[in-house]
Scaffold this motif. Structure first.
Motif, PDB file in Angstrom:
ATOM      1  N   TRP A  67       5.107  27.719 -70.433  1.00  0.00           N
ATOM      2  CA  TRP A  67       5.093  26.785 -69.328  1.00  0.00           C
ATOM      3  C   TRP A  67       4.064  27.249 -68.300  1.00  0.00           C
ATOM      4  N   PRO A  68       3.484  26.318 -67.553  1.00  0.00           N
ATOM      5  CA  PRO A  68       2.455  26.693 -66.570  1.00  0.00           C
ATOM      6  C   PRO A  68       2.997  27.636 -65.502  1.00  0.00           C
ATOM      7  N   VAL A  69       2.221  28.658 -65.178  1.00  0.00           N
ATOM      8  CA  VAL A  69       2.543  29.591 -64.102  1.00  0.00           C
ATOM      9  C   VAL A  69       1.538  29.365 -62.983  1.00  0.00           C
ATOM     10  N   THR A  70       2.040  28.943 -61.823  1.00  0.00           N
ATOM     11  CA  THR A  70       1.150  28.604 -60.714  1.00  0.00           C
ATOM     12  C   THR A  70       0.862  29.798 -59.806  1.00  0.00           C
ATOM     13  N   GLY A  71       1.616  30.869 -59.975  1.00  0.00           N
ATOM     14  CA  GLY A  71       1.388  32.075 -59.192  1.00  0.00           C
ATOM     15  C   GLY A  71       2.200  33.222 -59.750  1.00  0.00           C
ATOM     16  N   SER A  72       1.716  34.440 -59.534  1.00  0.00           N
ATOM     17  CA  SER A  72       2.414  35.607 -60.052  1.00  0.00           C
ATOM     18  C   SER A  72       2.131  36.811 -59.161  1.00  0.00           C
ATOM     19  N   GLY A  73       3.136  37.667 -58.972  1.00  0.00           N
ATOM     20  CA  GLY A  73       2.930  38.850 -58.146  1.00  0.00           C
ATOM     21  C   GLY A  73       3.806  39.998 -58.588  1.00  0.00           C
ATOM     22  N   ASP A  74       3.273  41.211 -58.503  1.00  0.00           N
ATOM     23  CA  ASP A  74       4.036  42.395 -58.866  1.00  0.00           C
ATOM     24  C   ASP A  74       5.104  42.691 -57.818  1.00  0.00           C
ATOM     25  N   LEU A  75       6.304  43.019 -58.297  1.00  0.00           N
ATOM     26  CA  LEU A  75       7.387  43.461 -57.424  1.00  0.00           C
ATOM     27  C   LEU A  75       7.572  44.969 -57.506  1.00  0.00           C
ATOM     28  N   HIS A  76       7.341  45.522 -58.682  1.00  0.00           N
ATOM     29  CA  HIS A  76       7.486  46.965 -58.874  1.00  0.00           C
ATOM     30  C   HIS A  76       6.670  47.384 -60.087  1.00  0.00           C
ATOM     31  N   ARG A  77       5.813  48.383 -59.892  1.00  0.00           N
ATOM     32  CA  ARG A  77       4.980  48.866 -60.992  1.00  0.00           C
ATOM     33  C   ARG A  77       4.606  50.315 -60.672  1.00  0.00           C
ATOM     34  N   ASP A  78       5.314  51.257 -61.336  1.00  0.00           N
ATOM     35  CA  ASP A  78       5.050  52.661 -61.039  1.00  0.00           C
ATOM     36  C   ASP A  78       4.585  53.450 -62.263  1.00  0.00           C
ATOM     37  N   GLY A  79       4.291  52.752 -63.351  1.00  0.00           N
ATOM     38  CA  GLY A  79       3.773  53.420 -64.534  1.00  0.00           C
ATOM     39  C   GLY A  79       4.829  53.917 -65.494  1.00  0.00           C
ATOM     40  N   TRP A  80       6.118  53.721 -65.193  1.00  0.00           N
ATOM     41  CA  TRP A  80       7.177  54.199 -66.077  1.00  0.00           C
ATOM     42  C   TRP A  80       7.805  53.046 -66.849  1.00  0.00           C
ATOM     43  N   VAL A  81       7.501  52.911 -68.099  1.00  0.00           N
ATOM     44  CA  VAL A  81       8.140  52.026 -69.077  1.00  0.00           C
ATOM     45  C   VAL A  81       8.127  50.556 -68.686  1.00  0.00           C
ATOM     46  N   VAL A  82       8.859  50.195 -67.626  1.00  0.00           N
ATOM     47  CA  VAL A  82       8.991  48.787 -67.284  1.00  0.00           C
ATOM     48  C   VAL A  82       8.344  48.484 -65.942  1.00  0.00           C
ATOM     49  N   ALA A  83       8.062  47.213 -65.735  1.00  0.00           N
ATOM     50  CA  ALA A  83       7.557  46.729 -64.455  1.00  0.00           C
ATOM     51  C   ALA A  83       8.234  45.398 -64.170  1.00  0.00           C
ATOM     52  N   LEU A  84       8.292  45.036 -62.883  1.00  0.00           N
ATOM     53  CA  LEU A  84       8.865  43.759 -62.480  1.00  0.00           C
ATOM     54  C   LEU A  84       7.801  42.890 -61.836  1.00  0.00           C
ATOM     55  N   ARG A  85       7.800  41.625 -62.205  1.00  0.00           N
ATOM     56  CA  ARG A  85       6.903  40.687 -61.544  1.00  0.00           C
ATOM     57  C   ARG A  85       7.663  39.397 -61.260  1.00  0.00           C
ATOM     58  N   ALA A  86       7.167  38.635 -60.304  1.00  0.00           N
ATOM     59  CA  ALA A  86       7.747  37.336 -59.967  1.00  0.00           C
ATOM     60  C   ALA A  86       6.729  36.256 -60.306  1.00  0.00           C
ATOM     61  N   ASP A  87       7.128  35.317 -61.134  1.00  0.00           N
ATOM     62  CA  ASP A  87       6.272  34.190 -61.510  1.00  0.00           C
ATOM     63  C   ASP A  87       6.788  32.902 -60.871  1.00  0.00           C
ATOM     64  N   GLN A  88       5.856  32.046 -60.495  1.00  0.00           N
ATOM     65  CA  GLN A  88       6.183  30.688 -60.078  1.00  0.00           C
ATOM     66  C   GLN A  88       5.895  29.775 -61.270  1.00  0.00           C
ATOM     67  N   VAL A  89       6.943  29.176 -61.811  1.00  0.00           N
ATOM     68  CA  VAL A  89       6.848  28.427 -63.068  1.00  0.00           C
ATOM     69  C   VAL A  89       6.985  26.932 -62.802  1.00  0.00           C
ATOM     70  N   GLN A  90       6.136  26.159 -63.476  1.00  0.00           N
ATOM     71  CA  GLN A  90       6.147  24.698 -63.323  1.00  0.00           C
ATOM     72  C   GLN A  90       6.729  24.056 -64.576  1.00  0.00           C
ATOM     73  N   ARG A  91       7.680  23.149 -64.414  1.00  0.00           N
ATOM     74  CA  ARG A  91       8.217  22.439 -65.570  1.00  0.00           C
ATOM     75  C   ARG A  91       7.151  21.508 -66.125  1.00  0.00           C
ATOM     76  N   PRO A  92       6.831  21.603 -67.435  1.00  0.00           N
ATOM     77  CA  PRO A  92       5.760  20.783 -68.007  1.00  0.00           C
ATOM     78  C   PRO A  92       6.011  19.288 -67.813  1.00  0.00           C
ATOM     79  N   GLY A  93       4.963  18.575 -67.461  1.00  0.00           N
ATOM     80  CA  GLY A  93       5.062  17.131 -67.311  1.00  0.00           C
ATOM     81  C   GLY A  93       5.712  16.666 -66.026  1.00  0.00           C
ATOM     82  N   HIS A  94       5.959  17.584 -65.102  1.00  0.00           N
ATOM     83  CA  HIS A  94       6.610  17.215 -63.843  1.00  0.00           C
ATOM     84  C   HIS A  94       5.849  17.818 -62.668  1.00  0.00           C
ATOM     85  N   PRO A  95       4.617  17.374 -62.451  1.00  0.00           N
ATOM     86  CA  PRO A  95       3.809  17.944 -61.364  1.00  0.00           C
ATOM     87  C   PRO A  95       4.376  17.653 -59.981  1.00  0.00           C
TER      88      PRO A  95
END
Length: 200
Positions: free
Chosen positions: A18-46
């Motif tokens: 699905w389209p992602v209109t924006g994305s930003g890191d919430l936590h990224r310290d180099g250990w195994v996992v990272a967290l990010r926040a995406d802004q997701v658009q439902r397809p066909g519903h602008p």
């Protein structure tokens, strides 16, 4: 038995994006996992506002149900801080080395965590353990024809240094899964998949 409704999608997972209109890191310290926040658009519903989804980036994991000639399972009792419990687990590890296949990771982790290796390997299932938030993909294997080889120089640390390993009859582990004494998801999935496929 009635056939599947022809108007339904095929009974199989399918790739989608699905389209992602924006994305930003919430936590990224180099250990195994990272967290990010995406802004997701439902397809066909602008006309709709994008909605926020948190994604835990994860390299994936390999999990091993190791059975000896007596149908005993090699298990670990390991402390897990996030849930505040010592869990009954089976050997597992991250696909974090680069270039390794899931089976290669499973082979390596079995040796490192338990000091045993196997010559017979069967892929049981591959799962998305928590797809509502995590990109982790877990590959579960059945390992047989075991022999003890030692940890090959691997030195466990932290929780792994306190883990206890032992052998449990498959039937006892299966019963513990069914009555809720064992709740680790990879153990449950591996045990039930092996039994359902007639492999244990």
């Amino acid at each position: 038995m009635p056939s599947a409704d022809a108007s339904q999608p095929a009974l199989a997972d399918a790739a989608a994006s699905w389209p992602v209109t924006g994305s930003g890191d919430l936590h990224r310290d180099g250990w195994v996992v990272a967290l990010r926040a995406d802004q997701v658009q439902r397809p066909g519903h602008p006309e709709e506002e994008p909605f926020r989804r948190i994604v835990m980036e994860h390299p994936g994991a390999a999990v091993v149900l190791a059975l000896d000639e007596q149908d005993r399972v090699l298990v670990l009792w390991q402390y897990r801080h996030a849930v505040g419990q010592v869990l009954v687990e089976i050997p597992a590890g991250l696909l974090d080395q680069g270039g390794e296949t899931p089976e290669q990771v499973a082979r390596r982790e079995l040796v490192e965590e338990t000091g045993w290796e196997a010559s017979s390997w069967t892929h049981l299932v591959t799962t998305w353990p928590s797809p509502g938030i995590s990109a982790e993909r877990a590959h579960l294997f059945l390992a047989r024809d075991l022999r003890e080889v030692g940890r090959q120089g691997f030195v466990p640390e932290h929780e792994e240094a306190e883990a206890v390993t032992g052998w449990v009859p498959f039937e006892e582990l299966h019963a513990a899964v069914l009555d809720g004494r064992v709740q680790d998801a990879p153990v449950i999935i591996a045990v039930l998949a092996a039994r359902a496929r007639g492999l244990a």
